[in-house]
Design a protein around this motif. Sequence first.
Motif, mmCIF file in Angstrom:
data_model
loop_
_atom_site.group_PDB
_atom_site.id
_atom_site.type_symbol
_atom_site.label_atom_id
_atom_site.label_comp_id
_atom_site.label_asym_id
_atom_site.label_seq_id
_atom_site.Cartn_x
_atom_site.Cartn_y
_atom_site.Cartn_z
ATOM 1 N N ALA A 307 -6.151 18.202 21.157
ATOM 2 C CA ALA A 307 -6.478 19.574 21.544
ATOM 3 C C ALA A 307 -7.134 20.325 20.393
ATOM 4 N N ILE A 308 -6.622 20.115 19.176
ATOM 5 C CA ILE A 308 -7.215 20.780 18.021
ATOM 6 C C ILE A 308 -8.620 20.252 17.762
ATOM 7 N N GLN A 309 -8.799 18.954 17.956
ATOM 8 C CA GLN A 309 -10.134 18.386 17.777
ATOM 9 C C GLN A 309 -11.123 18.968 18.788
ATOM 10 N N LEU A 310 -10.691 19.147 20.054
ATOM 11 C CA LEU A 310 -11.573 19.745 21.050
ATOM 12 C C LEU A 310 -11.932 21.172 20.688
ATOM 13 N N LEU A 311 -10.982 21.859 20.035
ATOM 14 C CA LEU A 311 -11.237 23.240 19.631
ATOM 15 C C LEU A 311 -12.207 23.298 18.456
ATOM 16 N N VAL A 312 -12.028 22.407 17.506
ATOM 17 C CA VAL A 312 -12.849 22.411 16.295
ATOM 18 C C VAL A 312 -14.182 21.711 16.528
ATOM 19 N N LYS A 313 -14.138 20.599 17.235
ATOM 20 C CA LYS A 313 -15.358 19.825 17.503
ATOM 21 C C LYS A 313 -15.500 19.602 19.004
ATOM 22 N N PRO A 314 -15.912 20.615 19.756
ATOM 23 C CA PRO A 314 -16.010 20.460 21.210
ATOM 24 C C PRO A 314 -17.197 19.563 21.580
ATOM 25 N N PRO A 315 -17.127 18.923 22.752
ATOM 26 C CA PRO A 315 -18.307 18.180 23.229
ATOM 27 C C PRO A 315 -19.439 19.169 23.536
ATOM 28 N N MET A 316 -20.680 18.787 23.205
ATOM 29 C CA MET A 316 -21.829 19.693 23.308
ATOM 30 C C MET A 316 -22.817 19.216 24.376
ATOM 31 N N VAL A 317 -23.598 20.184 24.888
ATOM 32 C CA VAL A 317 -24.738 19.871 25.750
ATOM 33 C C VAL A 317 -25.990 20.435 25.084
ATOM 34 N N ALA A 318 -27.130 19.750 25.274
ATOM 35 C CA ALA A 318 -28.387 20.164 24.648
ATOM 36 C C ALA A 318 -29.534 19.790 25.570
ATOM 37 N N PRO A 319 -30.668 20.506 25.454
ATOM 38 C CA PRO A 319 -31.840 20.145 26.261
ATOM 39 C C PRO A 319 -32.323 18.744 25.925
ATOM 40 N N SER A 320 -32.950 18.147 26.913
ATOM 41 C CA SER A 320 -33.384 16.760 26.739
ATOM 42 C C SER A 320 -34.402 16.614 25.631
ATOM 43 N N GLN A 321 -35.122 17.730 25.290
ATOM 44 C CA GLN A 321 -36.112 17.633 24.233
ATOM 45 C C GLN A 321 -35.490 17.326 22.868
ATOM 46 N N LEU A 322 -34.192 17.597 22.734
ATOM 47 C CA LEU A 322 -33.529 17.352 21.442
ATOM 48 C C LEU A 322 -33.138 15.898 21.239
ATOM 49 N N ARG A 323 -33.333 15.072 22.246
ATOM 50 C CA ARG A 323 -32.996 13.667 22.081
ATOM 51 C C ARG A 323 -33.811 13.104 20.915
ATOM 52 N N ASN A 324 -33.126 12.436 20.043
ATOM 53 C CA ASN A 324 -33.725 11.838 18.833
ATOM 54 C C ASN A 324 -34.211 12.885 17.837
ATOM 55 N N GLU A 325 -33.810 14.169 18.047
ATOM 56 C CA GLU A 325 -34.133 15.216 17.097
ATOM 57 C C GLU A 325 -32.878 15.595 16.312
ATOM 58 N N ALA A 326 -33.103 16.195 15.152
ATOM 59 C CA ALA A 326 -31.964 16.581 14.312
ATOM 60 C C ALA A 326 -31.204 17.735 14.951
ATOM 61 N N ALA A 327 -29.883 17.619 14.946
ATOM 62 C CA ALA A 327 -29.013 18.693 15.426
ATOM 63 C C ALA A 327 -27.800 18.759 14.522
ATOM 64 N N SER A 328 -27.239 19.946 14.306
ATOM 65 C CA SER A 328 -26.126 20.105 13.372
ATOM 66 C C SER A 328 -25.112 21.082 13.932
ATOM 67 N N LEU A 329 -23.839 20.773 13.654
ATOM 68 C CA LEU A 329 -22.746 21.687 14.006
ATOM 69 C C LEU A 329 -22.094 22.271 12.764
ATOM 70 N N LEU A 330 -22.709 22.086 11.583
ATOM 71 C CA LEU A 330 -22.137 22.601 10.348
ATOM 72 C C LEU A 330 -22.285 24.115 10.289
ATOM 73 N N PRO A 331 -21.326 24.826 9.670
ATOM 74 C CA PRO A 331 -21.430 26.286 9.556
ATOM 75 C C PRO A 331 -22.703 26.688 8.815
ATOM 76 N N GLY A 332 -23.454 27.668 9.364
ATOM 77 C CA GLY A 332 -24.658 28.181 8.730
ATOM 78 C C GLY A 332 -25.909 27.366 8.965
ATOM 79 N N SER A 333 -25.789 26.245 9.659
ATOM 80 C CA SER A 333 -26.974 25.407 9.888
ATOM 81 C C SER A 333 -27.754 25.905 11.105
ATOM 82 N N ILE A 334 -29.007 25.452 11.233
ATOM 83 C CA ILE A 334 -29.882 25.854 12.334
ATOM 84 C C ILE A 334 -30.349 24.602 13.066
ATOM 85 N N THR A 335 -30.268 24.639 14.400
ATOM 86 C CA THR A 335 -30.819 23.580 15.240
ATOM 87 C C THR A 335 -31.934 24.189 16.091
#
Length: 570
Positions: A307-335
């Motif tokens: 439960a804590i893992q789901l809260l801290v690192k939830p499963p994400m959804v993204a547009p299909s254009q991001l496939r094979n593109e860089a994405a980040s969940l780190l604080p302060g980062s930009i995707t």
Amino acid sequence: MAPSTPSKKPADLRRHCERRLKAMRAERQSWEPHWRELSDNILPRRGRFLYTPNAGDRGRKLNGKIVNSTGTLAARTLGAGLVSGVTLPARPWFRLTLADKKLARLPSVRAWLDSVQDVLLRIFAASNFYNAIGVAYEELGVFGTAAVVVLEDYEDVVRFYTLTIGEYFLAASNRGAVDTLYREFPLTVAALVQEYGLDNVSAAARQKYENGDLNIEVMVVHAIEPNDSRVIDVPDADNMPWRSVHYEMGGASEARPLLRVGGYRRFCVMAPRWHVTGNDVYGRGPGMDALPDVKALQTMEKDKARAIQLLVKPPMVAPSQLRNEAASLLPGSITYVASGAGGAVEQFRPAFQVNPRIGELQADIAAKAQQVAQAFYADLFLAISRLDEVRTATEIVERREEKLLQLGPMLERLHDELLDPLIKRVLEIAEQAAGDDYAVLPPRPKELRGRHDIEVDYVSTLSVAQKAVGTASIERFVAFVGNLAGARPEVLDKIAADDTVEAYGDLLAVPSALIVDGESVARTRAERAQAQQMQQAMQQGLAAVQGAKVLADTPVGGGKSALQMVTGAS
């Protein structure tokens, strides 16, 4: 124990032991799955089942099933609490006495019993007793059964060997008392030859020794059982009440089927059971009661972590254009995501809103942990340390005694199956451990020569807590008689004051040195009475002299005094 030639032929004795071991293995088989679960979830380094020699895996990680260690810590607390409450090294926890209490109060007998008690306590302290007994208490609490072997030792008089569940087999007598133990254990070839001698080991083991394969392990069986072929009137090693047989598993030959045969005067195995049902050989302990809650804690702890893992690192959804593109969940980062129709930005977001109720889950885990602690009596032993305010020393002692009373039924079985036979076994070894110019124990007084009715009275914290309940009735009785004596003083004649003091002291485990024996009391009272008589006579004499002086100084006329007139003197 001394080796000897067995009355049965070695090959016949070997076949007898193998048949009995097979039957005991079948008897124990139904217990093993439960023991393995207890070992996996509570004490992963305990328990040996189907051990494979030379596997080289003794140091492997065994606690893989434990996520929440509440059960392990509670078992550790129970073991330490029993050491503190039953066999505390810092204070005497038993004393020796006799069935004949009048004889036990004789000064010479009491002095010998106290001296022997001190010697036995020193033997326990100098040996590995307190380490071994702590392990045995943990085994007893978790698996419901423990086994301690007590053998003679040239350095420490005695040596204690605590066995772990799964490496031994037990059988009981018609009285339900354990009287047989078979044990399987590995020895390296070097240790095997050192223990039994090169000429006594099997040809295969001897060959390994000669080839230098000293660390190869060999499984050995040690059988201790009643000697059914003894001749009672022949006091040699072969005719001891208990037989001891050692042999190699799979190492039999007609020439050397056995490693060693000997005997014991007293059963050298203490096999206490926490609770026994019917004619079961093995017991049931708190660990079996706590096992469902312990296993539930593992699942609940995993659920909380998930439960804590789901809260801290939830499963994400993204547009299909991001496939094979860089994405980040780190604080302060930009995707960077592509724009959709009308310039709208495609979302990079959690697949669903996660809001686990961590607080309720933690409360449930805490409640389950408390149930485990109660099953292992950990809450009793830790009750004082968990008090939320400062208490007086008297109150702490009273609270501890009150808590320990709940272990009373188990204590009686512990005395009967562990401590009574253990102390008597050590006493027997100490009496026999005498050299040409020394003796471990002082010589017996003439009143005790040839007697074998020495009894053990326990004065541990737990035992005293039980006995102290009886002091309340004595106090109420004495207080009632004292109040009644205000109106009827003669009622005090109904109290046997000396016997009351003795009984009260026994219940509180007061050291015998603090209570004066009956002969000394009688002698003191006789001397006191004699001194009082002499003082009374002196006072009477002084009164007579004073009276005579007064009469002599009192004139009655005619030149005479009152004294002359009374005595008729001229």
